[in-house]
Design a protein around this motif. Structure first.
Motif, mmCIF file in Angstrom:
data_model
loop_
_atom_site.group_PDB
_atom_site.id
_atom_site.type_symbol
_atom_site.label_atom_id
_atom_site.label_comp_id
_atom_site.label_asym_id
_atom_site.label_seq_id
_atom_site.Cartn_x
_atom_site.Cartn_y
_atom_site.Cartn_z
ATOM 1 N N TYR A 12 -3.840 5.019 -5.425
ATOM 2 C CA TYR A 12 -4.898 4.860 -6.431
ATOM 3 C C TYR A 12 -5.472 3.431 -6.460
ATOM 4 C CZ TYR A 12 -6.727 4.420 -11.252
ATOM 5 O OH TYR A 12 -7.483 4.149 -12.358
ATOM 6 N N VAL A 13 -4.670 2.458 -6.799
ATOM 7 C CA VAL A 13 -5.199 1.090 -6.909
ATOM 8 C C VAL A 13 -5.537 0.548 -5.516
ATOM 9 C CG1 VAL A 13 -4.788 -1.228 -7.794
ATOM 10 C CG2 VAL A 13 -3.762 0.717 -8.973
ATOM 11 N N ASP A 32 0.717 3.272 5.153
ATOM 12 C CA ASP A 32 1.057 4.131 4.016
ATOM 13 C C ASP A 32 1.854 5.322 4.513
ATOM 14 O OD1 ASP A 32 0.793 6.037 1.718
ATOM 15 O OD2 ASP A 32 -0.565 4.500 0.948
ATOM 16 N N ALA A 36 2.471 9.516 -1.570
ATOM 17 C CA ALA A 36 1.667 9.668 -2.785
ATOM 18 C C ALA A 36 0.210 9.302 -2.521
ATOM 19 C CB ALA A 36 2.235 8.777 -3.887
ATOM 20 N N ASN A 52 6.605 4.357 6.943
ATOM 21 C CA ASN A 52 7.330 4.055 5.722
ATOM 22 C C ASN A 52 7.959 2.667 5.837
ATOM 23 O OD1 ASN A 52 9.314 4.073 3.526
ATOM 24 N ND2 ASN A 52 8.816 6.256 3.420
ATOM 25 N N LEU A 53 7.888 1.899 4.768
ATOM 26 C CA LEU A 53 8.459 0.539 4.800
ATOM 27 C C LEU A 53 9.974 0.549 5.020
ATOM 28 C CD1 LEU A 53 6.472 -1.237 1.931
ATOM 29 C CD2 LEU A 53 6.238 -1.607 4.391
ATOM 30 N N PHE A 74 0.871 -2.727 -2.120
ATOM 31 C CA PHE A 74 0.801 -1.815 -3.272
ATOM 32 C C PHE A 74 1.929 -0.787 -3.240
ATOM 33 C CE2 PHE A 74 -3.659 -2.995 -2.531
ATOM 34 C CZ PHE A 74 -4.059 -3.357 -3.806
ATOM 35 N N ASN A 93 13.098 1.860 -2.803
ATOM 36 C CA ASN A 93 11.682 1.694 -2.435
ATOM 37 C C ASN A 93 11.091 0.385 -2.952
ATOM 38 O OD1 ASN A 93 9.531 2.634 -0.932
ATOM 39 N ND2 ASN A 93 8.551 3.606 -2.676
ATOM 40 N N TYR A 198 11.934 0.386 -13.613
ATOM 41 C CA TYR A 198 10.681 0.094 -12.905
ATOM 42 C C TYR A 198 10.288 -1.380 -13.103
ATOM 43 C CZ TYR A 198 5.643 -0.196 -12.147
ATOM 44 O OH TYR A 198 4.397 -0.600 -11.740
ATOM 45 N N LYS A 202 10.297 -4.774 -10.296
ATOM 46 C CA LYS A 202 9.171 -5.689 -10.028
ATOM 47 C C LYS A 202 9.549 -7.131 -10.383
ATOM 48 C CE LYS A 202 6.001 -2.680 -8.675
ATOM 49 N NZ LYS A 202 4.986 -2.782 -7.664
ATOM 50 N N LYS A 241 -3.027 11.757 -8.746
ATOM 51 C CA LYS A 241 -1.566 11.882 -8.750
ATOM 52 C C LYS A 241 -1.196 13.300 -9.164
ATOM 53 C CE LYS A 241 -0.739 7.073 -9.282
ATOM 54 N NZ LYS A 241 -0.813 5.930 -10.118
HETATM 55 N N1 NAD Z 1 -1.401 2.470 -11.694
HETATM 56 C C1 NAD Z 1 -1.019 1.633 -12.647
HETATM 57 O O1 NAD Z 1 -1.285 1.829 -13.833
HETATM 58 C C2 NAD Z 1 -0.260 0.377 -12.276
HETATM 59 C C3 NAD Z 1 -0.002 -0.582 -13.284
HETATM 60 C C4 NAD Z 1 0.707 -1.733 -12.940
HETATM 61 C C5 NAD Z 1 1.144 -1.915 -11.644
HETATM 62 N N2 NAD Z 1 0.894 -0.962 -10.710
HETATM 63 C C6 NAD Z 1 1.405 -1.179 -9.342
HETATM 64 O O2 NAD Z 1 0.347 -0.998 -8.437
HETATM 65 C C7 NAD Z 1 0.807 -0.439 -7.215
HETATM 66 C C8 NAD Z 1 -0.036 0.752 -6.843
HETATM 67 O O3 NAD Z 1 0.023 1.712 -7.896
HETATM 68 P P1 NAD Z 1 -0.824 3.071 -7.768
HETATM 69 O O4 NAD Z 1 -1.094 3.526 -9.141
HETATM 70 O O5 NAD Z 1 -1.933 2.876 -6.825
HETATM 71 O O6 NAD Z 1 0.287 4.019 -7.124
HETATM 72 P P2 NAD Z 1 0.107 5.149 -6.009
HETATM 73 O O7 NAD Z 1 1.349 5.970 -6.039
HETATM 74 O O8 NAD Z 1 -1.195 5.845 -6.154
HETATM 75 O O9 NAD Z 1 0.064 4.283 -4.665
HETATM 76 C C9 NAD Z 1 1.212 3.818 -4.017
HETATM 77 C C10 NAD Z 1 0.998 4.050 -2.534
HETATM 78 O O10 NAD Z 1 2.105 3.513 -1.822
HETATM 79 C C11 NAD Z 1 2.542 4.451 -0.839
HETATM 80 N N3 NAD Z 1 3.972 4.188 -0.634
HETATM 81 C C12 NAD Z 1 4.968 4.235 -1.570
HETATM 82 N N4 NAD Z 1 6.141 3.901 -1.010
HETATM 83 C C13 NAD Z 1 5.890 3.632 0.288
HETATM 84 C C14 NAD Z 1 6.701 3.219 1.371
HETATM 85 N N5 NAD Z 1 8.015 3.055 1.248
HETATM 86 N N6 NAD Z 1 6.118 3.025 2.575
HETATM 87 C C15 NAD Z 1 4.765 3.199 2.742
HETATM 88 N N7 NAD Z 1 3.959 3.596 1.746
HETATM 89 C C16 NAD Z 1 4.517 3.800 0.531
HETATM 90 C C17 NAD Z 1 2.247 5.818 -1.438
HETATM 91 O O11 NAD Z 1 2.118 6.829 -0.462
HETATM 92 C C18 NAD Z 1 0.920 5.536 -2.157
HETATM 93 O O12 NAD Z 1 -0.189 5.733 -1.299
HETATM 94 C C19 NAD Z 1 2.283 -0.132 -7.424
HETATM 95 O O13 NAD Z 1 3.041 -1.150 -6.820
HETATM 96 C C20 NAD Z 1 2.451 -0.166 -8.921
HETATM 97 O O14 NAD Z 1 3.735 -0.557 -9.294
HETATM 98 C C21 NAD Z 1 0.203 0.164 -10.986
#
Ligand code: NAD
Length: 386
Positions: A12-13, A32, A36, A52-53, A74, A93, A198, A202, A241
């Motif tokens: 998403y972000v 990625d 997700a 995957n990381l 991200f 993770n 969580y 971080k 999501k």
């Molecule tokens: N969405 C929010 O409200 C929010 C708020 C604060 C912080 N964040 C942080 O922002 C980041 C992105 O959030 P988001 O909402 O986009 O989440 P999201 O789940 O939409 O995106 C995360 C992405 O990371 C990928 N991913 C996860 N683990 C992985 C791995 N081991 N290897 C490779 N790819 C992997 C997933 O496939 C996904 O595409 C996160 O780190 C989250 O903690 C999000």
């Protein structure tokens, strides 16, 4: 820096930041797992490496192939409730895989990192003047007891302090052979601030970043986002999501008839209308925040921790109203008691982002509701198009 590797860029972000990087003519490689994320969220100009990381060798190959000058990370899990039931999944993770990424960066000579952090690091305010949250709170407040709420360890219920100790012991046992990653008593006291696993993962990541700065010269900016909502104003991407948990998406799902009612937790908070107040931020504003952080690293070669929020709070009822106006529909709600650990108000102090990055959020709550409504009403099944 023109070649950027974006982990989790299909999420998403991440996808909103990738869009902005491409607009700014960066060469972008997204790494990625697609666990997700959605490849449909990436345009044709983006190179996608599905990996995957956790697979360090594969990640190293990707770095050797593309030679990125900087990384924006991200990739993480972010469901607070799940983190309390399955802490090891979150350790692996959000902490172990992040350490893998730093190891690969170190080996490849990649020196710049921008990292998604979160307001969940702040936990509960200790006094009214803690709000709006300043980045320095986590430096100055040194609790001797963990604020972590009750959770589960190997499926069995554990109280907060015990939960915290087990998590820290787990970290220490995994990195027992790596003295440079050992947590000092001062660092452990900072880790007592978050309420959830969580948030704790971080907070550990921010400490690990500092260690990698000192030992390998990897300069980083941790961006602590507040509550993200809204979608690309162009309408091509948005949050997709499978189980949304955020207030605005759930309100929109109710307006679309996808859920029966929207639950409001707590109507007796000391706020303007009794409901919880949060700082909501649009992902396109976060995107420009990441670009300015990249510039900052290039110009200053200095690590920072910076809030990204608007500095304005909106109540639950105000968010619902914004969705009603954007959708032209009434959102059906039902009141429930407060949830444990929910603070009444959480709002960012974005002064540092203004000073260091010359960044300020542009999108209003109405913009977030309008863009999110457009995305979800036009794409009710996310990226699964009919
Ligand atoms: N969405 C929010 O409200 C929010 C708020 C604060 C912080 N964040 C942080 O922002 C980041 C992105 O959030 P988001 O909402 O986009 O989440 P999201 O789940 O939409 O995106 C995360 C992405 O990371 C990928 N991913 C996860 N683990 C992985 C791995 N081991 N290897 C490779 N790819 C992997 C997933 O496939 C996904 O595409 C996160 O780190 C989250 O903690 C999000």
């Amino acid at each position: 820096m023109r070649k950027i590797l974006v982990t989790g860029g299909a999420g998403y972000v991440g996808s909103h930041t990738v869009l902005e990087l491409i607009k700014d003519n960066f060469s972008v490689v997204v790494l990625d797992s697609l666990e997700a994320g959605h490849k449909e969220a990436l345009g044709e100009k983006v190179t996608l490496e599905v990996a995957n990381l956790s697979d360090k060798n594969r990640v190293l190959e990707i770095f050797q192939k593309h030679k990125p000058e900087a990384v924006i990370d991200f990739a993480a899990y972010l469901a607070v409730g799940e983190s309390m039931d399955n802490p090891i999944k979150y350790f692996e993770n959000n902490v172990a895989n992040f350490v893998n990424l730093l190891e690969v960066m170190e080996k490849s000579g990649c020196k710049y990192l921008i990292k998604s952090s979160t307001a969940a690091i702040y936990g509960n305010p200790t006094k009214d003047s803690d709000i709006p949250w300043k980045e320095s709170f986590t430096e100055s407040y040194k609790p001797n007891k963990s604020a972590l709420l009750e959770g589960k360890w190997n499926g069995a219920a554990v109280a907060g302090e015990d939960f915290f100790q087990r998590f820290i012991d787990h970290y220490n046992s995994i990195y027992s052979g790596r003295a440079e990653l050992r947590l000092s008593p001062d660092e452990i006291s900072k880790l007592r601030i978050p309420l959830s696993i969580y948030g704790l993962t971080k907070a550990i990541d921010e400490i690990v970043m500092k260690k990698y700065d000192e030992m390998s010269g990897i300069k980083s900016v941790a961006l602590r986002y507040f509550n993200v909502c809204g979608a690309d104003p162009g309408g091509k991407i948005g949050e997709a999501k499978p189980k949304p948990t955020t207030l605005m998406v759930l309100a929109i799902y109710q307006a679309l008839g996808k859920v029966l009612e929207l639950k409001i937790f707590g109507t007796d908070f000391p706020t303007i209308d009794g409901t919880g107040v949060r700082d909501y931020i649009h992902p396109s504003d976060l995107a420009t925040g990441h670009l300015t952080a990249l510039e900052y690293l290039e110009e200053n070669n200095r690590s920072e921790i910076i809030n990204l929020g608007t500095g304005h709070g909106s109540s639950v009822l105000e968010v619902i109203k914004a969705v009603e106006v954007a959708s032209g529909k009434k959102v059906q709600t039902k009141n429930y008691p407060r949830r444990s650990g929910d603070p009444s108000i959480s709002v960012a102090d974005p002064t540092l982002a203004g000073q260091l990055l010359n960044w300020q959020a542009k999108y209003t709550l109405s913009d977030m509701a309008e863009t999110a409504w457009k995305w979800h009403s036009e794409n009710p099944d996310g990226f699964l198009r009919k």
